[in-house]
Design a protein around this motif. Structure first.
Motif, short mmCIF file in Angstrom:
data_model
loop_
_atom_site.label_atom_id
_atom_site.label_comp_id
_atom_site.label_asym_id
_atom_site.label_seq_id
_atom_site.Cartn_x
_atom_site.Cartn_y
_atom_site.Cartn_z
N VAL B 50 68.72 3.95 20.41
CA VAL B 50 68.37 4.45 21.74
C VAL B 50 68.39 5.97 21.73
CG1 VAL B 50 69.18 4.64 24.12
CG2 VAL B 50 69.18 2.41 22.97
N PHE B 51 69.46 6.54 21.21
CA PHE B 51 69.57 8.01 21.22
C PHE B 51 68.51 8.64 20.32
CE2 PHE B 51 74.23 7.29 22.29
CZ PHE B 51 74.02 7.54 23.63
N TYR B 52 68.27 8.00 19.19
CA TYR B 52 67.35 8.60 18.23
C TYR B 52 65.92 8.57 18.77
CZ TYR B 52 65.21 9.82 13.78
OH TYR B 52 64.50 10.46 12.79
N SER B 53 65.55 7.44 19.40
CA SER B 53 64.18 7.40 19.90
C SER B 53 64.02 8.38 21.08
CB SER B 53 63.73 5.99 20.28
OG SER B 53 64.83 5.17 20.51
N ALA B 54 65.10 8.65 21.79
CA ALA B 54 65.00 9.58 22.91
C ALA B 54 64.96 11.03 22.43
CB ALA B 54 66.17 9.38 23.86
N SER B 55 65.73 11.34 21.39
CA SER B 55 65.90 12.75 21.03
C SER B 55 65.27 13.13 19.70
CB SER B 55 67.39 13.08 20.95
OG SER B 55 67.96 12.40 19.85
N HIS B 56 65.03 12.14 18.84
CA HIS B 56 64.58 12.38 17.47
C HIS B 56 65.49 13.36 16.74
CE1 HIS B 56 61.06 9.88 17.42
NE2 HIS B 56 60.91 10.21 18.68
N ASN B 57 66.73 13.35 17.14
CA ASN B 57 67.72 14.22 16.51
C ASN B 57 68.79 13.31 15.91
OD1 ASN B 57 69.97 15.79 15.97
ND2 ASN B 57 69.56 17.21 17.64
N PHE B 58 68.80 13.18 14.57
CA PHE B 58 69.71 12.20 13.97
C PHE B 58 71.19 12.52 14.17
CE2 PHE B 58 72.15 10.30 10.56
CZ PHE B 58 71.81 8.98 10.74
#
Ligand SMILES: Nc1ncnc2c1ncn2[C@@H]1O[C@H](COP(=O)(O)OP(=O)(O)O)[C@@H](O)[C@H]1O
Ligand SMILES: [Mg+2]
Lengths: 292, 288, 252
Positions: B50-58
């Motif tokens: 969820v976080f990665y698809s929102a921010s693209h920040n690993f």
């Protein structure tokens, strides 16, 4: 009608398996997280003998008992070396290994399992229901007798306190092995019925999920009593049928039920009080083993 | 070839260590086989997604998943385990299994039963090659993150007051209380840290294999139990050693004798063998 | 001939000599007291005699036959009954079932006998008699875990007496009891002794032991430092020193 007969066979098998688990975990206090594997050993024994050796279905019962009890003896041997949580994990491991052996050994049919298992002529589903019910009744009778025998008293004593049971002259090794052999042997007896009821056997069917279901049934109904094991097997065995209308949430309900049960009534619906009493012999340290 | 297998084995072992370490820490202070720990691992994978698809920040996704995973772990011990203190071991074990089943189904209902791709559209870059050994960027990432987290955990356990409190509670609750340890707080923080590690492992695995699905915690759930027992239940160093041992053993057995045993049964064969030789676990301290 | 005999019995724990070459004889019909400061090795001695621990060296003889190396259950089968320093009743069973369980000693010798036989009216009667003897009849059907410490001690006594042991070993039976409870217990042991029971008694409390025992053995740091009648032991400077040393440790 046919539907009720099929459900009835499943319930009778659940009752047999839960009662047999109760002998090990309820009476003897030994955790078992791999009980379904013994059903599997019984079922595979029947399947192999019928398909490879042409043995009559009826004669596979004693063989299923023996093979399951033999493996039970081995696992019981482990219970003499390891205890409690270690034993729980060991029994779980044995379950995994048994399934893996069935699944990855060509001799046992590999991933395909063994199919084409039919009951002998004259044994239709109704007859199978009668036989399964008979086995459940027999298992209940064995439990009833065991509960009242000196062996049953020794088992309950060692469940409470092994050192004290030894000091009373009861060789705890002997009685643990006895519980494992009887409990696993009875589970094995359900194997031939299971095999022809489904028509095939397949390793993964006897895996961890089934074992947990059986343990849950016993705990839900109440460990250590016949009525508890029967009630747990029947109620949770029927639950998938009753909850069919919310079948999408079945596991949710199932998991939630387990949690609530443990929080509200860990002795199960109809169990003995021993699960409630704190201060069973435990280890020092860690806050859950100290009485609050 | 052998070197390649060793690298793969160490990567697998590092991931095991992250999950198993939390489990063994929880066991140390609570004496509960926390099966639902693998549910936190799966939660970490979904949160990371969820976080990665929102921010693209690993890194952000990793830290976010760890923070929420820690919170979830804290709540589990507060709402489920604390009320069961003092009950025989089977009671919290079954409650934990119930919670694990419940969590798995919740993920399915919320995120769907299908397998989701973690880094949609982003292809794995070419692996680095060094002396015939191929190491992918993800493997390097896993090794770096795992090593960093294990090092931080080691420091917390051995060099801080809270680590001291955990060891005190694990050894003898009464003495710990007499020393002025706030046991409830110590246990809460312990489970929170352990859960953060599991969530991190979930994110790393999801990133590595590029997939997230509701039942991804099933195999780890059982395997981690085997590892912590091998490591001597409640012994962090033993657990890390057992994790690496198993990661290597699995990789090597599959590579050189793959037909003998399925990968996931190796843990239990090793476990059973080891327990029969040393009933208190392979790496258990004497006398415990 | 002594009923029970320990010959240069030793038990070490990773370098610690909990028992260090102890010689001991228990004669039929006597109450032998074992005293010594905390950590002297008294409980270790019991555990070695009962088979809970294996001796590092030395031997234990029952009527001249070696019994060390046997399992605790085998030693119990030979007629050595014991209680534990920390109460170990079967908590989930009733007081009655606790005593009944101990009456199954004969049946426990074989799995087949234990499986096919069950307690009959004779055993139930005997269980009631024993409960009556220790004054527990009113509590017969209460779960043992819910009894007070004093009652649990008496239940352990009834349980140990159930299979008519040849020697009864008691590990600090009155520790933690109120004065009244202790008096009751002591009177009970006196009574049993008059009926001919041989007793091996561990007691930290000198007062109680001196009152009950005909003969005393004093342990300190795993060694026997004195032996004799209560009067002899009371006058022995080594004993006084051992106890004083202990008190100083406790106070400091
Ligand atoms: N299982 C054990 N492991 C290690 N040390 C032990 C063990 N049991 C007893 N000890 C040690 O042996 C010594 C004697 O203990 P114990 O026999 O319990 O003394 P007593 O009963 O006279 O108070 C003590 O120092 C104790 O710490
Ligand atoms: Mg003592």
């Amino acid at each position: 009608m046919y539907y009720y007969v099929v459900v009835g066979i499943a319930l009778a098998l659940y009752v047999t398996l839960t009662l047999s688990l109760n002998i090990i975990t309820g009476y003897g206090g030994q955790p078992t997280l791999g009980h379904a594997a013994f059903l599997g050993v019984g079922a595979y024994t029947a399947a192999m003998l019928m398909t490879r050796a042409g043995v009559s279905w009826w004669l596979t019962f004693p063989a299923a008992f023996l093979t399951a009890a033999l493996l039970g003896l081995v696992v019981g041997g482990a219970s003499l070396r390891v205890r409690e949580d270690f034993l729980a994990i060991t029994t779980m491991g044995v379950g995994f290994v048994v399934v893996a052996v069935f699944q990855y050994t060509p001799w046992f049919g590999g991933v395909m399992g063994i199919g084409g298992l039919v009951p002998p002529p004259g044994v239709d589903k109704v007859a199978l229901l009668l036989i399964a019910t008979g086995l459940a009744a027999f298992t209940a009778l064995v439990s009833w007798w065991l509960e009242r025998s000196w062996a049953g008293i020794a088992l309950r004593a060692l469940r409470d306190d092994e050192a004290a049971a030894e000091a009373m002259g009861a060789d705890t090794r002997r009685f643990k092995l006895l519980a494992f052999v009887i409990g696993t042997g009875l589970a094995g007896l359900a194997g031939p019925i299971y095999a022809v009821h489904l028509g095939f056997v397949s390793g993964p069917d006897f895996g961890f999920h089934f074992s947990i279901t059986l343990l849950t049934m016993a705990v839900f109904g109440g460990l250590g009593t016949i009525r508890g094991a029967v009630a747990g097997a029947v109620i949770l065995g029927l639950a998938p049928e009753v909850f069919r209308f919310i079948s999408d949430y079945r596991n949710l309900v199932y998991g939630g039920l387990l949690i609530l049960m443990m929080l509200i009534r860990p002795t199960g619906l109809l169990g003995v009080t021993s699960l409630r009493l704190p201060g069973l012999p435990g280890r020092k340290g860690g806050i859950s083993r100290a009485a609050p | 070839m052998l070197l390649q297998q060793l690298v793969n084995g160490v990567v697998a072992g590092g991931l095991y260590a992250l999950v198993a370490l939390g489990l063994t820490m929880v066991y140390g202070v609570l004496r509960i086989l926390h099966v639902a720990h693998a549910g936190i691992y799966t939660l970490g994978a979904y949160l990371g997604l969820v976080f990665y698809s929102a921010s693209h920040n690993f890194p952000l996704a990793l830290l976010g998943a760890m923070a929420l995973g820690a919170l979830a772990g804290y709540l589990i011990q507060r709402l489920l385990y604390q009320p069961l203190l003092g009950a025989p071991p089977l009671v919290p074990l079954i409650a934990s299994i119930g919670l694990f089943i419940l969590l798995g189904d919740t993920y399915r209902l919320v995120f769907g039963a299908q397998t989701l791709a973690f880094r949609a559209g982003v292809a794995e870059p070419e692996p680095y090659r060094l002396a015939g050994v191929a190491i992918t960027g993800t493997q390097v990432l896993i090794l770096a993150v795992a090593a960093a987290l294990l090092a931080v955990t080691w420091l917390v356990v051995n060099r801080t007051r809270i680590g001291l409190a955990w060891r005190a509670v694990a050894t003898d609750l009464e003495i710990a209380r007499a020393m002025g340890v706030d046991a409830a707080r110590a246990v809460g923080l312990n489970v929170a840290l352990g859960s953060a590690l599991a969530a991190a492992a979930g994110v790393l695995v999801a990133y590595h294999y590029n997939e997230v699905f509701p039942a991804m915690g099933d195999v780890p759930a059982y395997k981690m139990l085997a590892i912590v027992v091998l490591g001597g239940l409640g012994n962090p160093v033993g657990t890390v050693a057992a994790s690496l041992f198993l990661g290597l053993a699995e990789t090597l057995v599959v590579a050189y004798a793959g037909y003998l045993l399925p990968r996931d049964a190796i843990a239990f064969v090793a476990l059973i063998g080891a327990l029969m030789l040393r009933p208190q676990g392979l790496f258990a301290r004497r006398g415990t | 001939m002594p009923l029970l005999e320990c010959r240069s019995l030793s038990r070490h724990f990773a370098g610690l000599r909990a028992l260090d070459g102890v010689d001991l004889e228990v004669y039929p019909g006597e109450i032998l007291g074992i005293i010594g400061p905390n950590g002297a090795g008294k409980t270790t001695l019991f555990n070695v005699i009962c088979g809970v621990l294996r001796p590092t060296a030395g031997e234990v003889l029952l009527e001249g036959r070696p019994i060390h190396g046997l399992r605790p259950s085998q030693i119990a089968q030979l007629g050595i009954g014991r209680t534990f320093q920390i109460s170990r009743v079967f908590k989930a069973m009733t007081a009655r079932e606790n005593v009944l369980m101990a009456l199954g000693r004969g049946a426990y010798r074989s799995a087949w006998a234990a499986l096919t036989r069950r307690p009959g009216p004779a055993e139930r009667r005997r269980a009631e008699e024993l409960l009556e003897k220790v004054g527990l009849l009113p509590y017969a059907d209460q779960p043992a875990g819910e009894l007070s410490l004093g009652l649990q001690r008496r239940l352990e006594l009834a349980r140990a007496l159930a299979p008519s042991p040849r020697i009864l070993m008691l590990d600090e039976p009155v520790a933690g009891l109120t004065r009244g409870e202790a008096e009751t217990f002591i009177a009970l042991i006196r009574h049993l002794h008059r009926e001919g029971l041989t007793v091996l008694l561990i007691e930290h409390n000198l007062h109680v032991t001196m009152q009950l025992s005909q003969r005393l053995v004093v342990l300190s740091h795993g060694r026997k430092i004195a032996e004799g009648t209560p009067a002899e032991v009371r006058a022995n400077p080594a004993v006084i020193a051992a106890y004083l040393g202990d008190d100083e440790e406790v106070a400091g």
